[in-house]
Design a protein around this motif. Structure first.
Motif, PDB file in Angstrom:
ATOM      1  N   LEU A  42      -5.668 -10.787  13.284  1.00 16.26           N
ATOM      2  CA  LEU A  42      -6.925 -10.293  11.591  1.00 16.26           C
ATOM      3  C   LEU A  42      -8.519 -11.027  12.046  1.00 16.26           C
ATOM      4  CD1 LEU A  42      -4.907 -11.878   9.301  1.00 16.26           C
ATOM      5  CD2 LEU A  42      -5.112  -9.399   9.214  1.00 16.26           C
ATOM      6  N   VAL A  43      -8.748 -11.276  13.026  1.00 15.67           N
ATOM      7  CA  VAL A  43      -9.821 -12.542  12.996  1.00 15.67           C
ATOM      8  C   VAL A  43      -9.959 -11.612  14.203  1.00 15.67           C
ATOM      9  CG1 VAL A  43      -9.316 -14.349  11.943  1.00 15.67           C
ATOM     10  CG2 VAL A  43      -8.629 -14.278  14.686  1.00 15.67           C
ATOM     11  N   THR A  81      -2.278 -21.881   6.423  1.00 10.27           N
ATOM     12  CA  THR A  81      -2.261 -21.125   6.672  1.00 10.27           C
ATOM     13  C   THR A  81      -3.453 -21.375   7.658  1.00 10.27           C
ATOM     14  OG1 THR A  81      -5.109 -19.848   5.722  1.00 10.27           O
ATOM     15  CG2 THR A  81      -2.060 -18.742   5.171  1.00 10.27           C
ATOM     16  N   PRO A  99     -10.455 -18.437   4.277  1.00 10.86           N
ATOM     17  CA  PRO A  99      -8.895 -17.857   4.518  1.00 10.86           C
ATOM     18  C   PRO A  99      -8.297 -18.066   3.190  1.00 10.86           C
ATOM     19  CG  PRO A  99      -8.942 -20.460   3.933  1.00 10.86           C
ATOM     20  CD  PRO A  99     -10.504 -20.571   4.260  1.00 10.86           C
ATOM     21  N   TRP A 156      -1.933 -13.477  13.404  1.00 10.43           N
ATOM     22  CA  TRP A 156      -2.964 -14.109  12.966  1.00 10.43           C
ATOM     23  C   TRP A 156      -4.362 -13.489  13.620  1.00 10.43           C
ATOM     24  CZ3 TRP A 156      -6.065 -17.540  15.178  1.00 10.43           C
ATOM     25  CH2 TRP A 156      -7.250 -17.600  14.181  1.00 10.43           C
ATOM     26  N   MET A 187      -1.507 -11.714   6.006  1.00  7.07           N
ATOM     27  CA  MET A 187      -0.330 -12.179   7.346  1.00  7.07           C
ATOM     28  C   MET A 187       0.885 -11.727   6.317  1.00  7.07           C
ATOM     29  SD  MET A 187      -1.457 -12.978   9.596  1.00  7.07           S
ATOM     30  CE  MET A 187       0.039 -13.911   9.928  1.00  7.07           C
ATOM     31  N   VAL A 233      -6.663 -21.038  10.504  1.00  2.00           N
ATOM     32  CA  VAL A 233      -8.462 -20.837   9.643  1.00  2.00           C
ATOM     33  C   VAL A 233      -8.963 -21.206  11.194  1.00  2.00           C
ATOM     34  CG1 VAL A 233     -10.292 -21.477   8.562  1.00  2.00           C
ATOM     35  CG2 VAL A 233      -7.988 -22.333   7.770  1.00  2.00           C
ATOM     36  N   TYR A 248      -4.267 -24.251   1.885  1.00  3.10           N
ATOM     37  CA  TYR A 248      -3.643 -22.261   2.097  1.00  3.10           C
ATOM     38  C   TYR A 248      -2.578 -22.507   3.047  1.00  3.10           C
ATOM     39  CZ  TYR A 248      -8.052 -21.037   0.006  1.00  3.10           C
ATOM     40  OH  TYR A 248      -9.447 -20.908  -1.461  1.00  3.10           O
ATOM     41  N   SER A 283       2.361 -17.423   3.840  1.00  4.17           N
ATOM     42  CA  SER A 283       1.881 -19.381   4.405  1.00  4.17           C
ATOM     43  C   SER A 283       2.507 -19.399   5.667  1.00  4.17           C
ATOM     44  CB  SER A 283       2.156 -20.034   3.702  1.00  4.17           C
ATOM     45  OG  SER A 283       2.849 -20.123   3.341  1.00  4.17           O
ATOM     46  N   GLU A 307      -8.338 -14.625   1.554  1.00  2.00           N
ATOM     47  CA  GLU A 307      -7.640 -13.675   1.815  1.00  2.00           C
ATOM     48  C   GLU A 307      -6.209 -13.439   2.931  1.00  2.00           C
ATOM     49  OE1 GLU A 307      -7.274 -11.630  -0.625  1.00  2.00           O
ATOM     50  OE2 GLU A 307      -8.856 -12.075  -1.312  1.00  2.00           O
ATOM     51  N   THR A 308      -6.795 -15.103   3.895  1.00  2.00           N
ATOM     52  CA  THR A 308      -5.230 -14.891   4.668  1.00  2.00           C
ATOM     53  C   THR A 308      -4.100 -14.866   4.835  1.00  2.00           C
ATOM     54  OG1 THR A 308      -6.994 -16.084   5.754  1.00  2.00           O
ATOM     55  CG2 THR A 308      -4.692 -16.028   6.815  1.00  2.00           C
TER      56      THR A 308
END
Length: 234
Positions: free
Chosen positions: A219-220, A128, A181, A216, A188, A130, A126, A5, A183-184
């Motif tokens: 990831l996206v 994190t 988010p 991050w 991470m 998004v 979360y 986080s 599973e972020t």
């Protein structure tokens, strides 16, 4: 950040680094007359300045070419499944009543350009980042998110991604597509552990790197097409 986080204070600090770096590279590319420009990020602020999550990053006018016929086929197949979600959008922006008219418009041009707008928003629950996003034509008319998502595959997804949904933007209050988010933080945590292991074998860079946001972005990247390596070597 051991659990994957991120505090809002750290998010703001790293976001400012990313914004500054993106503009440094964009200015350099303008001077060197490079055709392909790095995606730039801007700070935006809501009206609740006393609350965490009020500020977010925006990258606009990211061009993406797509095959309109293939997208139309995918969208028509998913129309019934998405009926409840589509009700979030104003009718004038997302009207499926006249399929023949939509089909004629899309089939008249097989390859065209869409403009993508990406928002990096801090999720206070979360803890994190998004990714929120929307798609439009070059003339500004809104386009369905399937133009971007119909061929995107995320790790752990099977076929049509369950990570992409639609909801009200937490700051702007308008309908946006977003990546859920849930599973972020777990992803991470793994990425941050790997980076810390690799740091011992690397020479320190003169450029301050927002380690979390750079990871991050990777990831996206399947959706945005924006790689952290455009800004940093991490």
């Amino acid at each position: 950040m051991r659990d994957g986080s991120l505090s809002y204070e750290r998010f703001c600090m790293e976001a400012e680094l990313l914004q500054r770096r993106s503009h440094e590279l964009a200015s350099r590319q303008d001077v060197e007359n490079e055709k392909q420009c790095v995606a730039t990020w801007e700070w935006r602020h809501g009206y609740r300045q006393h609350l965490d999550g009020n500020s977010f990053l925006v990258s606009s006018e990211n061009a993406r070419q797509y095959h309109s016929n293939a997208v139309y086929t995918s969208m028509k197949h998913d129309k019934e499944m998405d009926r409840d979600t589509n009700e979030l959008l104003p009718i004038e922006e997302y009207d499926w009543k006249n399929d023949d008219q939509v089909s004629t418009t899309l089939q008249s041009q097989e390859v065209t350009t869409a403009l993508l707008e990406f928002h990096i928003v801090y999720h206070t629950i979360y803890q994190t980042p998004v990714l929120y996003f929307r798609v439009s034509a070059v003339d500004g008319l809104p386009l369905p998110s399937e133009i971007v998502t119909h061929e995107v595959k995320f790790p752990g997804s099977n076929g049509r991604s369950t990570f992409v949904a639609m909801e009200e933007h937490p700051i702007l209050g308008k309908p946006f597509s977003f990546l859920h988010p849930c599973e972020t933080a777990a992803a991470m945590q793994l990425l941050q552990a790997q980076i810390q292991t690799n740091d011992s074998t690397k020479t320190l860079s003169e450029v301050k790197v927002p380690r979390y946001l750079a990871s991050w972005l990777s990831l996206v990247q399947p959706l945005t097409g924006i790689s952290p390596f455009e800004y940093y070597s991490i």
